[in-house]
Enzyme design. Structure first.
Site, PDB file in Angstrom:
ATOM      1  N   SER A 125     -18.001 -19.916  10.509  1.00 36.23           N
ATOM      2  CA  SER A 125     -18.011 -19.368   9.154  1.00 36.23           C
ATOM      3  C   SER A 125     -18.986 -20.145   8.273  1.00 36.23           C
ATOM      4  CB  SER A 125     -16.581 -19.363   8.588  1.00 36.23           C
ATOM      5  OG  SER A 125     -16.481 -18.568   7.444  1.00 36.23           O
ATOM      6  N   HIS A 238     -12.911 -11.589  11.613  1.00 39.38           N
ATOM      7  CA  HIS A 238     -13.362 -12.971  11.421  1.00 39.38           C
ATOM      8  C   HIS A 238     -12.688 -13.904  12.424  1.00 39.38           C
ATOM      9  CE1 HIS A 238     -15.517 -15.918   9.088  1.00 39.38           C
ATOM     10  NE2 HIS A 238     -14.428 -16.593   8.799  1.00 39.38           N
TER      11      HIS A 238
END
Length: 259
Positions: A125, A238
């Site tokens: 991320s 994600h």
């Protein structure tokens, strides 16, 4: 005299796995004290090094002992900086500002524990930006993996409406007002300095870091004739599901060792 990368303090840290030893380390980075977590396999052997660069900001996305130990179980000595301003570290988390040096000097910390000269970097991320900056700033990196990684800070501002206030606070304003400040945090503009092979992992349905970040990075890498591989997983968000997550960790660790 304390220099960058010097250890200031260290203390044992509870480990979730009997086969992995954890140590919390405080080290120096451009005049501030930064904390991080070291994971070492207990079995004797020669292990390659891995700098693990966390996602999130401040307490969100903080380094987790179980995750660091998971990588150590794959045969790496792992060091994961918390970044400045976190968990008692000095300074302020700057989202790929001066805190990128916390990643750079984490390599020097890792070298004190790792007998192998092969050091890899993994970023998840927000850690994707940090990993790319580290690879651009250091000649010591053997391979780079970004998983669901941010590559363009201006695009992040546009896509993540919920993060705009935070980014404006950290960077000082909007990309329209301060385009150079956002560009200075975007590693795509420094990708020509990255010499290590690059692996990009991303899910097509990532709701936190849009898949376009992976496409931007892969496209720039190919234009610059960099060694790049992409693992794009259809339908994944994600955070991958537990089984796929574990398998992807095993696979990316094999990929790093093969470079």
């Amino acid at each position: 005299m304390i220099i960058n990368g010097d250890m200031i303090t260290h203390r044992p840290y509870p480990s979730p796995h009997d086969s992995v030893k954890l140590t919390e380390i405080t080290y120096s980075s451009r005049g501030v004290s930064v904390k991080g977590l070291l994971a070492e396999p207990k079995a004797s052997g020669t292990y390659e090094g891995l700098v693990y660069l966390r996602g999130g900001l401040q307490h969100v996305g903080m380094v987790r002992a179980a995750r660091i130990a998971q990588f150590a179980q794959q045969g790496f000595i792992v060091f994961a900086p918390y970044y400045r301003g976190n968990r008692g570290g000095h300074g302020r988390d700057e989202f790929a500002g001066d805190d990128r040096y916390d990643a750079l000097y984490a390599v020097d910390v890792l070298k004190q524990f790792c007998s192998s000269s092969r050091i890899h970097v993994y970023g998840f991320s927000r850690g994707g930006i940090m990993a790319l900056w580290l690879a651009a700033m250091s000649d010591d990196i053997t391979s780079v993996v970004t998983w669901a990684g941010v590559s363009d800070v201006t695009y992040l501002y546009e896509e993540r409406v919920d993060m705009r206030r935070t980014l404006k606070r950290i960077i000082g304003g909007t990309p329209m007002k301060y385009p150079a400040r956002y560009a200075a945090r975007t590693p795509l503009f420094a990708l020509n300095y990255v010499q290590a092979p690059l692996l990009i992992i991303h899910g097509t349905h990532d709701e936190h870091v849009d898949i376009e970040h992976a496409y931007f990075l892969a496209g720039c890498a190919r234009v610059l004739d960099k060694q790049v591989e992409t693992w794009i997983t259809e339908g994944q968000k994600h955070h991958y599901g537990p089984a796929l997550n574990r398998q992807t960790v095993r696979d990316l660790c094999k990929w790093m060792k093969a470079q």
